[in-house]
Design a protein around this motif. Structure first.
Motif, mmCIF file in Angstrom:
data_model
loop_
_atom_site.group_PDB
_atom_site.id
_atom_site.type_symbol
_atom_site.label_atom_id
_atom_site.label_comp_id
_atom_site.label_asym_id
_atom_site.label_seq_id
_atom_site.Cartn_x
_atom_site.Cartn_y
_atom_site.Cartn_z
ATOM 1 N N TYR A 1 5.418 11.451 2.003
ATOM 2 C CA TYR A 1 4.000 11.175 2.270
ATOM 3 C C TYR A 1 3.826 10.826 3.743
ATOM 4 O O TYR A 1 4.559 10.004 4.283
ATOM 5 C CB TYR A 1 3.541 10.020 1.382
ATOM 6 C CG TYR A 1 2.134 9.537 1.655
ATOM 7 C CD1 TYR A 1 1.034 10.312 1.293
ATOM 8 C CD2 TYR A 1 1.903 8.312 2.270
ATOM 9 C CE1 TYR A 1 -0.247 9.875 1.533
ATOM 10 C CE2 TYR A 1 0.618 7.862 2.509
ATOM 11 C CZ TYR A 1 -0.462 8.653 2.143
ATOM 12 O OH TYR A 1 -1.735 8.205 2.375
ATOM 13 N N PRO B 1 -6.447 2.827 -2.573
ATOM 14 C CA PRO B 1 -5.875 3.898 -1.750
ATOM 15 C C PRO B 1 -6.333 3.769 -0.309
ATOM 16 O O PRO B 1 -7.410 3.255 -0.031
ATOM 17 C CB PRO B 1 -6.447 5.169 -2.395
ATOM 18 C CG PRO B 1 -7.732 4.726 -3.018
ATOM 19 C CD PRO B 1 -7.498 3.305 -3.481
ATOM 20 N N GLU C 1 6.035 3.777 -1.968
ATOM 21 C CA GLU C 1 7.246 3.860 -1.151
ATOM 22 C C GLU C 1 7.278 2.833 -0.030
ATOM 23 O O GLU C 1 8.302 2.682 0.657
ATOM 24 C CB GLU C 1 7.381 5.270 -0.549
ATOM 25 C CG GLU C 1 6.225 5.691 0.338
ATOM 26 C CD GLU C 1 5.125 6.416 -0.401
ATOM 27 O OE1 GLU C 1 4.470 7.266 0.211
ATOM 28 O OE2 GLU C 1 4.919 6.123 -1.599
ATOM 29 N N ALA C 2 6.171 2.097 0.185
ATOM 30 C CA ALA C 2 6.121 1.140 1.289
ATOM 31 C C ALA C 2 7.113 -0.004 1.096
ATOM 32 O O ALA C 2 7.669 -0.521 2.072
ATOM 33 C CB ALA C 2 4.701 0.585 1.433
ATOM 34 N N VAL D 1 0.862 -1.173 0.000
ATOM 35 C CA VAL D 1 0.000 0.000 0.000
ATOM 36 C C VAL D 1 0.901 1.225 0.000
ATOM 37 O O VAL D 1 1.659 1.429 0.951
ATOM 38 C CB VAL D 1 -0.922 0.004 1.237
ATOM 39 C CG1 VAL D 1 -1.774 1.262 1.257
ATOM 40 C CG2 VAL D 1 -1.807 -1.234 1.243
ATOM 41 N N ARG D 2 0.839 2.024 -1.017
ATOM 42 C CA ARG D 2 1.723 3.143 -1.326
ATOM 43 C C ARG D 2 3.018 2.639 -1.956
ATOM 44 O O ARG D 2 3.623 1.671 -1.485
ATOM 45 C CB ARG D 2 2.048 3.986 -0.096
ATOM 46 C CG ARG D 2 0.847 4.587 0.600
ATOM 47 C CD ARG D 2 0.162 5.652 -0.217
ATOM 48 N NE ARG D 2 1.074 6.702 -0.661
ATOM 49 C CZ ARG D 2 0.704 7.757 -1.405
ATOM 50 N NH1 ARG D 2 -0.548 7.867 -1.813
ATOM 51 N NH2 ARG D 2 1.575 8.665 -1.763
ATOM 52 N N VAL E 1 1.024 3.503 5.480
ATOM 53 C CA VAL E 1 1.700 2.625 4.530
ATOM 54 C C VAL E 1 1.614 1.207 5.071
ATOM 55 O O VAL E 1 1.438 0.990 6.269
ATOM 56 C CB VAL E 1 3.178 3.016 4.320
ATOM 57 C CG1 VAL E 1 3.284 4.384 3.692
ATOM 58 C CG2 VAL E 1 3.947 2.971 5.627
ATOM 59 N N ARG F 1 10.018 11.060 5.165
ATOM 60 C CA ARG F 1 9.392 10.650 3.907
ATOM 61 C C ARG F 1 8.459 11.752 3.406
ATOM 62 O O ARG F 1 7.904 12.530 4.196
ATOM 63 C CB ARG F 1 8.603 9.349 4.100
ATOM 64 C CG ARG F 1 7.489 9.464 5.128
ATOM 65 C CD ARG F 1 6.895 8.123 5.453
ATOM 66 N NE ARG F 1 5.874 8.257 6.484
ATOM 67 C CZ ARG F 1 4.618 7.832 6.355
ATOM 68 N NH1 ARG F 1 4.241 7.234 5.232
ATOM 69 N NH2 ARG F 1 3.757 7.980 7.326
ATOM 70 N N ASP G 1 -7.242 9.227 4.022
ATOM 71 C CA ASP G 1 -6.361 10.214 4.617
ATOM 72 C C ASP G 1 -6.960 11.050 5.744
ATOM 73 O O ASP G 1 -6.244 11.822 6.342
ATOM 74 C CB ASP G 1 -5.848 11.175 3.535
ATOM 75 C CG ASP G 1 -4.709 10.530 2.753
ATOM 76 O OD1 ASP G 1 -4.281 9.441 3.144
ATOM 77 O OD2 ASP G 1 -4.272 11.114 1.760
#
Length: 580
Positions: free
Chosen positions: A308, A475, A286-287, A283-284, A312, A306, A478
């Motif tokens: 974001y 997603p 960059e995870a 999930v994401r 994550v 980071r 948030d």
């Protein structure tokens, strides 16, 4: 299953019972009880829970206010040591969500370690309770209790009244042997008749009452430590619960081990790696760079710098149909100190295949003033907080569990030596689950967290795959997580209603403005129509001698007028009308 929720709300919230005194003032002579044990019924299915080894079956869950502080597992069974003077002296217990159809026999073994003596006004003690899937939310309780009138066995019927109150009607209350602290409680249905049977010491079962309860399914079986909402001390141990019935359903529970179809269970052991599992994805983007497979599980070391700041983690894209049990093991290796306002920690979140983008979420977070468990459901990006329960700040390992039976979702948590206990319930609906997410939450702040997930266990009526290549990653939401009960987050319906209200308000104002404009125009037209014809305009002309501009009334045409400057007499002619 909503009926079960309504019936259990008094157990979970500890609200006072206004009608309990009259309901429990039934005293039967013990000689009226049948001492001969009734013949056992022939039943096809059987499940036995022995609590000495802990409470591990997914269909079992503790309930009650503060149950995690009073319940403990001992070699002899599950013990409830309830102190006196509690602010919320509600009932505590253990519940099985198995559905029993047809005839049944349910037996509960209990031990009274300590009860108030003399007993209080209302009954306190060990009870076996069943919830029947009926329109009036029928519950039957059978227990061994102490009260002011002596040590008794007690049977009562609990129903939901039309006025919203819970009605209690006792139908048997024979005396019990005060010296006997161990015994059994048994409920047996044959046809439509329910037999209430008790046994104490080493004696035989005896029937103390019968009741016509119909043939509706039993949807919950409970072992309850009842205090009748009195702040008294009780100490009770339950060692065994045996359930026999014509049919026992809800295969997502302990009967799962008897099913040969492996498609109904997917156990993801993260130490074995994730590369070979096509149903897992990060999930994401960059995870993946933050994740590492270790012998202890899948570890996410999330840095503070980071770009974001949201959640994550990793998600499973198996599709779960019908009833399910989802369990996530977590380990909090390191959390920020001080933690962010909204908390940081581990999250279990599920995504439903619903038009309103519905999710359910539970958290184990560290906040500035306390460690908490949180339960939410989410519509779109709008969080709706259900409950916040206190966590143990000394415990770093635990489990988060969601169990759906019919439409009812229960949020269950476990940490340390305390068995799973329930913190919330919600009518989630029956849509398929299309993703299960294990997430690291930072409270949407740039803070570091270090969390490890050893295992994710999925059990369902049916499990199928969703090819990730055909589905983009889902997603994560948030908005702030886990709103506290006194400040619930605004829901999606509320936002929609506000938007509709604003549109209607602007439309109404525009209509009012247009109406006023049209009314004024019509009024001007009416005034003009009612006015006389335009009057003749004054006559203006210059004096022939001094050139002074003169203006006279139109009625003076053909007459002589005197110039006020030079005094000369001037004839006003029609040719002078409108002159400059």
């Amino acid at each position: 299953m909503t009926r079960v929720t309504m019936t259990l709300l008094p157990l979970l919230l500890g609200s006072p019972l206004a009608d309990i005194a009259a309901a429990q003032d039934v005293a039967n002579d013990p000689k009226d009880a049948k001492t001969a044990p009734p013949a056992k019924v022939a039943l096809a299915e059987r499940v036995e829970f022995s609590f000495g080894g802990g409470v591990k079956e997914p269909s079992l869950c503790l309930f009650g206010p503060g149950v995690n502080t009073v319940a403990s597992v001992e070699p002899q069974g599950l013990r409830f040591n309830v102190p006196a003077g509690r602010k919320n002296p509600g009932n505590e217990g253990l519940e099985s969500r198995l559905r029993l159809s047809g005839d049944f026999e349910i037996t509960l073994d209990y031990e009274l370690l300590a009860l108030p003596d003399p007993g209080p006004k209302y009954v306190v003690g060990a009870f076996l309770q069943i919830a029947v899937d009926s329109p009036n939310d029928l519950n039957i309780r059978l227990g061994r209790a102490n009260r002011a009138t002596g040590s008794r066995f007690h049977a009562e019927m609990v129903t939901a009244g039309t006025n919203g109150k819970t009605n209690y009607k006792g139908f048997a209350s024979p005396l019990a042997d005060l010296k006997e602290t161990k015994g059994r409680l048994r409920l047996v249905r044959t046809g439509e008749m329910l037999s209430c049977q008790v046994q104490e010491g080493g004696g035989e079962f005896r029937e103390i009452a019968t009741k016509d309860i119909g043939r509706a399914d039993v949807v919950a079986v409970q072992a309850v430590c009842i205090t009748s909402w009195q702040p008294v001390a009780v100490d009770i141990r339950f060692s065994r619960l045996e359930v026999r019935a014509s049919t026992i359903s809800n295969k997502s529970g302990p009967l799962q081990d008897k099913i040969a179809d492996n498609a109904r269970r997917k156990e993801i052991q993260f130490p074995e790696g994730i590369a070979k599992n096509p149903m897992l994805q990060f999930v994401r983007p960059e995870a993946e760079a933050m994740a590492a497979v270790q012998p202890g599980g899948l570890r996410f070391n999330v840095p503070a710098d980071r770009p974001y700041a949201g959640d994550v983690g990793i998600e499973s894209r198996y599709r779960l149909h019908g009833d399910f049990v989802i369990t996530l093991d977590y380990e909090l290796l390191d959390l920020p100190n001080p933690p962010p306002k909204l908390g940081a920690g581990a999250v279990l979140q599920i995504v439903l295949d619903s038009p309103d983008d519905r999710k359910a979420r539970m958290d184990r977070l560290r906040r500035p003033n306390e460690d908490i468990f949180g339960a939410n459901y989410i519509i779109g990006d709008n969080f709706r907080g259900l409950v916040v329960a206190r966590g143990n700040e000394k415990e770093t390992k635990g489990q988060l569990r969601m169990v759906r039976t019919d439409k009812l979702l229960t949020y269950q948590v476990q940490e340390g030596s305390v068995p799973f206990y329930e913190i919330a319930r919600y009518d989630l609906g029956r849509e398929d689950v299309i993703a299960v997410q294990a997430l690291c939450a930072t409270g949407w702040q740039h803070v570091p967290v270090d969390i490890r997930f050893p295992r994710l266990d999925l059990r369902s009526d049916k499990i199928s795959g969703i090819a990730i290549a055909e589905n983009v990653p889902l997603p994560v939401s948030d908005p702030p997580p886990t709103p506290t009960p006194d400040r619930p987050a605004m829901g999606g319906h509320t936002s929609l209603l506000i938007m509709i209200g604003l549109i209607l308000a602007f439309t109404l104002l525009a209509m009012i403005g247009l109406s006023i404009y049209l009314w004024r125009g019509a009024r001007r037209n009416r005034v003009k129509a009612s006015e006389p014809a335009e009057a003749p305009q004054p006559v203006g002309f210059p004096c022939p001698d001094c050139r002074k501009k003169l203006t006279v009334k139109p009625g003076l045409v053909g007459k002589m007028v005197k110039c006020p400057r030079c005094g000369k007499a001037i004839l006003v002619t029609e040719s002078a009308e409108g002159g400059a």
